[in-house]
Design an enzyme around this catalytic site. Structure first.
Site, PDB file in Angstrom:
ATOM      1  N   LYS A  56      30.201  42.033  47.146  1.00  0.00           N
ATOM      2  CA  LYS A  56      31.551  42.039  47.741  1.00  0.00           C
ATOM      3  C   LYS A  56      31.845  43.402  48.359  1.00  0.00           C
ATOM      4  CE  LYS A  56      36.350  40.853  46.478  1.00  0.00           C
ATOM      5  NZ  LYS A  56      37.238  40.438  45.358  1.00  0.00           N
ATOM      6  N   SER A  99      39.871  36.252  46.083  1.00  0.00           N
ATOM      7  CA  SER A  99      39.558  37.070  47.235  1.00  0.00           C
ATOM      8  C   SER A  99      38.062  37.241  47.507  1.00  0.00           C
ATOM      9  CB  SER A  99      40.167  38.463  47.058  1.00  0.00           C
ATOM     10  OG  SER A  99      39.602  39.116  45.931  1.00  0.00           O
ATOM     11  N   SER A 133      39.861  36.100  41.280  1.00  0.00           N
ATOM     12  CA  SER A 133      39.121  36.170  42.537  1.00  0.00           C
ATOM     13  C   SER A 133      37.640  35.842  42.463  1.00  0.00           C
ATOM     14  CB  SER A 133      39.263  37.561  43.144  1.00  0.00           C
ATOM     15  OG  SER A 133      40.487  37.647  43.802  1.00  0.00           O
TER      16      SER A 133
HETATM   17  N1  GLN Z   1      45.074  36.057  44.181  1.00  0.00           N
HETATM   18  C1  GLN Z   1      45.342  37.155  43.311  1.00  0.00           C
HETATM   19  C2  GLN Z   1      45.964  38.282  44.088  1.00  0.00           C
HETATM   20  O1  GLN Z   1      46.130  38.151  45.233  1.00  0.00           O
HETATM   21  C3  GLN Z   1      44.094  37.588  42.616  1.00  0.00           C
HETATM   22  C4  GLN Z   1      43.191  38.372  43.473  1.00  0.00           C
HETATM   23  C5  GLN Z   1      42.067  38.992  42.719  1.00  0.00           C
HETATM   24  O2  GLN Z   1      41.691  38.525  41.636  1.00  0.00           O
HETATM   25  N2  GLN Z   1      41.549  40.076  43.256  1.00  0.00           N
HETATM   26  O3  GLN Z   1      46.295  39.290  43.553  1.00  0.00           O
END
Ligand code: GLN
Length: 475
Positions: free
Chosen positions: A68, A143, A167
């Site tokens: 990532k 994400s 995410s």
């Molecule tokens: N969707 C959540 C956020 O926007 C989690 C994102 C994540 O785990 N990085 O914060």
């Protein structure tokens, strides 16, 4: 999903697959940068001189992996899916990446993500959304959507992602693969670009449970560069995921079904798959019980107060002086403003404003302090059920299957994608998603959660369920 081994995949095969699926306007857009020459050269040299570690053949010798784009790598840029860091190359490498490379793995590229990991669909990337390999009109989740898509499309069989609120697990569910978030402190966060430090974790994606367990075993363990990283020994996680030769592999295992995760918000077709999986677990010998985690409904507001508060502080460092792009201006203040307003996208800006608000004098007690208090209650809910003898919990991973690109425009609706995943980040417990069926051809994920540092029991349960579902599909 593929039953071939992780180690049977080669860098060359990865590029053949990549060329077929990722590039061009109809491609997945899973990768933000790739290192074709370097990775091919590394694979030739590893083949010529077998990679060893402590005198043994390295477990991942020559295995292609994807990372990532918020994990620092030495060769490729680390942009976090943001214009602000476009072209930025880190002077050091994340510990999780180094450990994979020490085991012989070869990083072929950096994967697309929601900007600074804020989002649930990868649509917040400044470099365009990633498409779901199962249905290209749909999001891969987020994400870490690029890593999930790269594994689901077979470009790589192991990829790193990060989690702050789901995410890794949610994109794994949307793409039909396995995604694991370990215990907070199990894997070093050194070199992971900070979003909300008390909630951030490094996680892994794989095509099956045993590969995910091996990936986690390799990246886990103490790291002097991360003060929150635990010095507990890492158990043999891959071994835990190897099925015992038994008709009742889960005999005596106590599985909790938290009733708060099976409410009206859940798509009834996903609920039916979860119920069927719980039946399988019973048939494998598990003792399945209903349990209650009464503060679950407060998890989303608590998470979005705390994550935004921490983000507003962590992202203050992007001032145009030390990292990435600088907005041109005459004065210092104007330079900060141009850099930040030109560099951050809408969602990141929203979180910074929200976080600054909840931390400001006069509101701190009403929002931030209160959210911290409720976080402790959510953590205590889990501690209580585990103390009462429950060993793993089983729930849906996400309330819906993958939605269409562009279909969710209200930020609050997007935040609700995380209702079943943010709790494990708030409590710091290990959790994972695995495929448990399909709805209209789209993958559905089931989630296991376990007590802190008990990833081994979670993998054991997940491997037994995976095996039972595969046998059923074959029958
Ligand atoms: N969707 C959540 C956020 O926007 C989690 C994102 C994540 O785990 N990085 O914060």
């Amino acid at each position: 999903m593929s039953v071939e081994s992780l180690q049977a995949h080669s860098v060359e095969a990865a590029w053949t697959q990549y060329d077929g699926v990722d590039a061009g306007p109809t491609g997945l857009n899973a990768f933000l940068s790739v290192d074709r020459e370097g990775s091919l050269a590394a694979s030739v040299s590893i083949a010529a001189e077998p990679h060893t570690r402590n005198g043994h053949a390295a477990e991942l010798a020559g295995v292609p992996v994807a990372v990532k784009d918020n994990l620092a790598t030495l060769v490729l840029p680390t942009t976090c899916g943001s214009r602000l860091l476009e072209g930025y190359v880190s002077p050091y490498e994340a510990t999780a990446v180094r450990k994979l490379r020490d085991a012989g793995a070869i990083v072929i590229g950096k994967t697309n993500m929601d900007e600074f990991a804020m989002g649930s669909s990868t649509e917040n990337s400044a470099f365009g959304p990633t498409k779901n390999p199962v249905d290209r009109s749909r999001v891969p989740g987020g994400s870490s959507g690029g890593s999930a898509a790269a594994v689901a499309a077979g470009v790589v069989r192991l990829a790193l992602g990060s989690e702050t609120g789901g995410s890794v697990r949610q994109p794994a569910a949307f793409c039909g693969i396995v995604g694991v978030k370990p215990t907070y402190g199990r894997v070093s966060r050194f070199g992971l670009v900070a979003y909300a430090s008390s909630l951030d974790h490094v996680g892994v994606f794989a095509q099956n449970v045993v590969d995910a367990a091996l990936g986690l075993e390799i990246i886990a363990g103490h790291d002097p560069y991360d003060a929150t990283c635990s010095s507990r020994p890492v158990p043999a996680l891959r071994q835990a995921a190897v099925m015992a030769d038994s008709k009742l592999p889960l005999a005596g295992l106590v599985v909790g079904r938290p009733v708060e995760y099976f409410t009206d918000a859940l798509d009834p077709r996903i609920r039916a798959h979860c119920d069927a999986s719980l039946e399988r677990l019973r048939a494998l010998g598990a003792d399945v019980r209903d349990v209650s985690l009464p503060h679950t409904s407060l998890a989303i507001p608590v998470y979005y107060v705390l994550a935004a508060a921490e983000a507003s502080s962590n992202l203050a460092r992007y001032d145009g002086v030390r990292y990435g792009r600088r907005g041109n201006a005459d004065g210092l203040r104007e330079m900060y403003e141009r850099t930040r307003s030109g560099g951050f996208g809408a969602e990141v800006t929203r979180r910074i404003l929200l976080g600054t608000y909840v931390l400001s004098a006069g509101y701190y007690d009403a929002y931030y302090r209160r959210a911290q208090t409720v976080r402790a209650l959510i953590t205590r809910d889990f501690e209580r059920v585990f103390a009462e003898g429950v060993q793993v919990l089983f729930t849906p991973t996400a309330p819906t299957p993958a939605f269409r690109i562009g279909a969710v425009s209200d930020p609050y609706d997007m935040y609700l994608s995380d209702i079943y995943t943010v709790t494990a980040n708030l409590a710091g417990i290990p959790a994972m998603s695995q495929p448990i069926g399909r709805v209209d051809g789209l993958p559905v994920g089931g989630q296991f959660m376990a007590a802190r540092f008990d990833e081994a029991t979670m993998f054991k349960a997940a491997a037994a369920l995976e095996d039972a579902l595969a046998r059923e599909a074959d029958a």
